[in-house]
Design an enzyme around this catalytic site. Structure first.
Site, PDB file in Angstrom:
ATOM      1  N   SER A  44       0.936  -1.333  -0.033  1.00  0.00           N
ATOM      2  CA  SER A  44      -0.005   0.023   0.070  1.00  0.00           C
ATOM      3  C   SER A  44       0.860   1.151  -0.101  1.00  0.00           C
ATOM      4  O   SER A  44       0.909   2.105   0.812  1.00  0.00           O
ATOM      5  CB  SER A  44      -0.917  -0.027   1.288  1.00  0.00           C
ATOM      6  OG  SER A  44      -0.275   0.208   2.289  1.00  0.00           O
ATOM      7  N   HIS A 156      -3.503  -6.086   2.509  1.00  0.00           N
ATOM      8  CA  HIS A 156      -2.657  -6.892   3.044  1.00  0.00           C
ATOM      9  C   HIS A 156      -3.263  -8.350   2.994  1.00  0.00           C
ATOM     10  O   HIS A 156      -2.723  -9.526   3.641  1.00  0.00           O
ATOM     11  CB  HIS A 156      -1.952  -6.670   4.293  1.00  0.00           C
ATOM     12  CG  HIS A 156      -1.034  -5.494   4.061  1.00  0.00           C
ATOM     13  ND1 HIS A 156      -0.469  -4.838   5.097  1.00  0.00           N
ATOM     14  CD2 HIS A 156      -0.446  -4.910   3.045  1.00  0.00           C
ATOM     15  CE1 HIS A 156       0.324  -3.798   4.775  1.00  0.00           C
ATOM     16  NE2 HIS A 156       0.368  -4.007   3.411  1.00  0.00           N
ATOM     17  N   GLU A 165      -4.730  -2.404   9.497  1.00  0.00           N
ATOM     18  CA  GLU A 165      -4.186  -3.159  10.541  1.00  0.00           C
ATOM     19  C   GLU A 165      -4.670  -2.819  11.896  1.00  0.00           C
ATOM     20  O   GLU A 165      -5.283  -1.547  12.002  1.00  0.00           O
ATOM     21  CB  GLU A 165      -2.859  -2.569  10.337  1.00  0.00           C
ATOM     22  CG  GLU A 165      -1.944  -2.804   9.091  1.00  0.00           C
ATOM     23  CD  GLU A 165      -0.544  -2.047   9.345  1.00  0.00           C
ATOM     24  OE1 GLU A 165      -0.041  -1.635  10.361  1.00  0.00           O
ATOM     25  OE2 GLU A 165      -0.030  -1.746   8.210  1.00  0.00           O
ATOM     26  N   GLU A 206       1.620  -9.583   6.755  1.00  0.00           N
ATOM     27  CA  GLU A 206       2.429  -9.379   8.157  1.00  0.00           C
ATOM     28  C   GLU A 206       2.167 -10.204   9.172  1.00  0.00           C
ATOM     29  O   GLU A 206       2.297  -9.970  10.464  1.00  0.00           O
ATOM     30  CB  GLU A 206       1.985  -7.865   8.395  1.00  0.00           C
ATOM     31  CG  GLU A 206       2.197  -6.758   7.247  1.00  0.00           C
ATOM     32  CD  GLU A 206       2.016  -5.291   7.763  1.00  0.00           C
ATOM     33  OE1 GLU A 206       1.533  -4.959   8.635  1.00  0.00           O
ATOM     34  OE2 GLU A 206       2.636  -4.579   6.866  1.00  0.00           O
ATOM     35  N   ASP A 241      -4.224   0.918  11.759  1.00  0.00           N
ATOM     36  CA  ASP A 241      -3.746   1.772  10.596  1.00  0.00           C
ATOM     37  C   ASP A 241      -4.691   1.575   9.418  1.00  0.00           C
ATOM     38  O   ASP A 241      -4.806   0.460   8.728  1.00  0.00           O
ATOM     39  CB  ASP A 241      -2.405   1.228  10.012  1.00  0.00           C
ATOM     40  CG  ASP A 241      -1.846   1.973   8.494  1.00  0.00           C
ATOM     41  OD1 ASP A 241      -2.660   2.792   8.341  1.00  0.00           O
ATOM     42  OD2 ASP A 241      -0.799   1.467   7.854  1.00  0.00           O
ATOM     43  N   GLU A 282      -3.002   5.596  12.420  1.00  0.00           N
ATOM     44  CA  GLU A 282      -2.311   6.103  11.279  1.00  0.00           C
ATOM     45  C   GLU A 282      -2.905   6.225   9.993  1.00  0.00           C
ATOM     46  O   GLU A 282      -3.942   5.403   9.676  1.00  0.00           O
ATOM     47  CB  GLU A 282      -1.106   4.870  11.124  1.00  0.00           C
ATOM     48  CG  GLU A 282      -0.065   4.956   9.941  1.00  0.00           C
ATOM     49  CD  GLU A 282       0.597   3.711  10.044  1.00  0.00           C
ATOM     50  OE1 GLU A 282       1.007   3.234  10.995  1.00  0.00           O
ATOM     51  OE2 GLU A 282       1.027   3.314   8.947  1.00  0.00           O
ATOM     52  N   ASP A 309       1.536   8.298   7.566  1.00  0.00           N
ATOM     53  CA  ASP A 309       2.459   7.252   6.801  1.00  0.00           C
ATOM     54  C   ASP A 309       2.628   7.689   5.258  1.00  0.00           C
ATOM     55  O   ASP A 309       3.473   8.312   4.876  1.00  0.00           O
ATOM     56  CB  ASP A 309       1.926   5.875   6.932  1.00  0.00           C
ATOM     57  CG  ASP A 309       2.483   4.776   5.910  1.00  0.00           C
ATOM     58  OD1 ASP A 309       3.460   4.993   5.560  1.00  0.00           O
ATOM     59  OD2 ASP A 309       1.999   3.644   6.052  1.00  0.00           O
ATOM     60  N   LYS A 334       9.665   4.738   7.585  1.00  0.00           N
ATOM     61  CA  LYS A 334      10.055   3.582   6.691  1.00  0.00           C
ATOM     62  C   LYS A 334      11.331   4.257   5.886  1.00  0.00           C
ATOM     63  O   LYS A 334      11.247   4.900   5.022  1.00  0.00           O
ATOM     64  CB  LYS A 334       8.956   3.343   5.801  1.00  0.00           C
ATOM     65  CG  LYS A 334       7.706   2.891   6.510  1.00  0.00           C
ATOM     66  CD  LYS A 334       6.348   2.813   5.695  1.00  0.00           C
ATOM     67  CE  LYS A 334       5.216   1.929   5.910  1.00  0.00           C
ATOM     68  NZ  LYS A 334       3.834   2.074   5.116  1.00  0.00           N
ATOM     69  N   HIS A 362       8.473  -1.549   9.584  1.00  0.00           N
ATOM     70  CA  HIS A 362       8.583  -2.433   8.597  1.00  0.00           C
ATOM     71  C   HIS A 362       8.006  -2.025   7.419  1.00  0.00           C
ATOM     72  O   HIS A 362       7.169  -1.128   7.289  1.00  0.00           O
ATOM     73  CB  HIS A 362       8.336  -3.812   8.970  1.00  0.00           C
ATOM     74  CG  HIS A 362       6.787  -3.891   9.262  1.00  0.00           C
ATOM     75  ND1 HIS A 362       6.315  -5.244   9.288  1.00  0.00           N
ATOM     76  CD2 HIS A 362       5.974  -3.106   9.581  1.00  0.00           C
ATOM     77  CE1 HIS A 362       5.068  -5.091   9.396  1.00  0.00           C
ATOM     78  NE2 HIS A 362       4.770  -3.676   9.263  1.00  0.00           N
ATOM     79  N   LYS A 385       6.454  -0.730  14.800  1.00  0.00           N
ATOM     80  CA  LYS A 385       5.459  -1.606  14.289  1.00  0.00           C
ATOM     81  C   LYS A 385       6.205  -2.554  13.261  1.00  0.00           C
ATOM     82  O   LYS A 385       6.625  -1.975  12.190  1.00  0.00           O
ATOM     83  CB  LYS A 385       4.257  -0.910  13.674  1.00  0.00           C
ATOM     84  CG  LYS A 385       4.198  -0.038  12.665  1.00  0.00           C
ATOM     85  CD  LYS A 385       2.861   0.046  11.968  1.00  0.00           C
ATOM     86  CE  LYS A 385       3.072   0.336  10.260  1.00  0.00           C
ATOM     87  NZ  LYS A 385       1.574   0.337   9.746  1.00  0.00           N
TER      88      LYS A 385
HETATM   89  P1  PGA Z   1       3.102  -1.318   3.175  1.00  0.00           P
HETATM   90  O1  PGA Z   1       2.096  -1.245   4.330  1.00  0.00           O
HETATM   91  O2  PGA Z   1       4.400  -1.837   3.446  1.00  0.00           O
HETATM   92  O3  PGA Z   1       2.200  -2.196   2.345  1.00  0.00           O
HETATM   93  O4  PGA Z   1       2.910   0.160   2.604  1.00  0.00           O
HETATM   94  C1  PGA Z   1       2.583  -0.759   5.425  1.00  0.00           C
HETATM   95  C2  PGA Z   1       1.781   0.441   6.269  1.00  0.00           C
HETATM   96  O5  PGA Z   1       0.767   0.986   5.488  1.00  0.00           O
HETATM   97  O6  PGA Z   1       2.040   0.881   7.163  1.00  0.00           O
HETATM   98 ZN    ZN Z   2       0.528   2.407   6.961  1.00  0.00          ZN
END
Ligand code: PGA
Ligand code: ZN
Length: 425
Positions: A44, A156, A165, A206, A241, A282, A309, A334, A362, A385
């Site tokens: 995503s 996911h 999430e 995940e 999230d 998030e 994010d 990230k 991650h 996370k």
């Molecule tokens: P992604 O998801 O690594 O698939 O972008 C993680 C997130 O959205 O926090």
């Molecule tokens: Zn996110």
């Protein structure tokens, strides 16, 4: 001490946790020290992220990283060989300058990040220090509170849950090790509960379960019921999230069977915060909805951590805009969204200076690389996370944090509830 100049840089294509190609880099120094790093990959992804170089074509479904690997061994190696690996800022500046684009699309953020991380690891090895200590200095002693993603939806998982999430946050534990135990016990309790209800206990990208639950509320209730059964109800909080960019189409959010505008979705978060021990949301709204984000922050920012994010993409320019507008109060960090360690540290620094929290993270596509665990302690951000306590690509990071906590011994600090100063308890 012998010189720590970069002597060789090699890359190869390996597989990530979804079976897609990714870049692994080995950096060797003149002193003989070596560092190896593998690059994660999101599903995503935000449109403002640094760009991964993918080969396209038929092989690997277009996801091959042959060109990125070639860039590391060719142009990038040529530019960084001879640089002092103990000067991370200089190595990263060279990488950014060499690429020359704002989004690292020419050489590939995947190629560049692999070199940045491998150089840091080689320098740490040269210094004879663990990575967290090398990057964090003597003061590094703060473990992160883990946010364990125990129910997966959105991009996911193949279920119908729209929010991506649902995380259990063992803020009431006394140490990282205890937090991980609480998280794992809740995870197993949740498995039993889903099984009893005839729901799937297969897991998503995940490592969290991906059951067919009808709404966000039902998912949170299941997690809290599992925590209750495990005897940990008063020691855990919930973080979400929603990854709202993923269900934002034509100006409205399609969630739980309804079509909501930003205000109505914010109402939903307010209701969830009233009913449940929610500490963090998030990407509650989409990546370019700055006005909606400001309204959300005005409304809920004093009682919830609101994390950007896709909104901030670990980018100081987008974060600065957010701090100026009063948008959000935390940033998700990230490394592959921005592409070098130095720029990652700069984003965390700006967040800290602006009173924003930072959450190390991650990607949904991961490898056995545990760099982010060390980064969490080096930067002392206080939160991480990295998925459910399940699947080796996720657990590898938590296990590394157990080792770091052990190494720190008496000096280890676990922030617990203080990581969430806004939360009402
Ligand atoms: P992604 O998801 O690594 O698939 O972008 C993680 C997130 O959205 O926090
Ligand atoms: Zn996110």
């Amino acid at each position: 001490m012998r010189e720590a100049r970069i002597a060789s840089v090699r890359a190869r294509q390996i597989l990530d946790s979804r079976g897609n190609p990714t870049v692994e880099v080995d950096v060797a120094l003149t002193s003989g020290a070596v560092g190896r790093a593998a690059v994660p990959s999101g599903a995503s992804t935000g449109i403002h992220e640094a760009v991964e170089l993918r080969d396209g074509g038929k092989a690997w479904g277009g996801k091959g990283v042959g060109a990125a690997v070639a860039n590391v061994g060719g142009e990038i190696a040529g530019a960084v060989i001879g640089l002092d690996a103990t000067d991370q800022r200089a190595v990263d500046a060279r990488l950014v300058e060499l690429d020359g684009t704002p989004n690292k699309g020419r050489l590939g953020a995947n190629a560049i990040l692999g070199v940045s991380m491998a150089a840091a690891k080689a320098a740490a090895a040269h210094a004879g220090q663990p990575l967290w200590r090398w990057l964090g200095g003597e003061g590094a002693s703060r473990l992160p509170v883990p946010m364990l993603n125990v129910i997966n939806g959105g991009a996911h998982a193949d279920n119908a849950i729209d929010f991506q999430e649902f995380m259990v946050v063992p803020a009431g534990a006394d140490s990282f090790a205890e937090a991980l135990q609480v998280g794992a016990e809740v995870f197993h309790s949740l498995k039993g509960l889903l099984h009893e209800r005839g729901l799937s206990t297969a897991v998503g990208d995940e490592g969290g379960f991906a059951p067919e639950l009808p709404t966000a509320e039902a998912a949170i209730e299941a997690v809290l019921e599992a925590a209750e059964r495990a005897g940990h109800r008063d020691r855990v909080a919930i973080a979400l999230d929603p990854a709202a960019t993923e269900f934002f189409h034509d100006g409205c959010y399609r969630v739980d069977g309804g079509e909501l505008d930003g205000g109505a979705l914010s109402d939903l978060y307010a209701r969830l915060a009233d009913r449940f021990p929610l500490v963090s949301v998030e990407d509650g709204l989409a990546e370019d909805e700055w006005d909606g984000w400001r309204a959300l922050t005005e409304r809920l920012g004093d009682r919830l951590q609101l994390v950007g994010d896709d909104l901030f993409v670990t980018n100081v320019e987008r974060l600065r805009r957010g701090t100026e507008l009063g948008v959000g109060n935390a940033i998700l960090v990230k490394v592959n969204q921005i592409g070098t360690l130095t720029e990652t540290f700069d984003a965390i620094e700006l967040a800290r200076a602006s009173g924003y929290a930072s959450v190390m993270s991650h990607r949904s596509g991961e490898t056995e690389d545990t760099t982010i665990a060390d980064l969490a302690v080096a930067t002392g951000v206080g939160q991480i996370k990295t998925g459910a306590p399940s699947r080796t690509d996720r657990v590898a990071k938590y296990n590394q944090l157990l080792r770091i906590e052990e190494e720190l011994g008496e000096r280890a600090e676990y922030p617990g509830w203080s990581a969430f100063p806004r939360a009402r308890r």
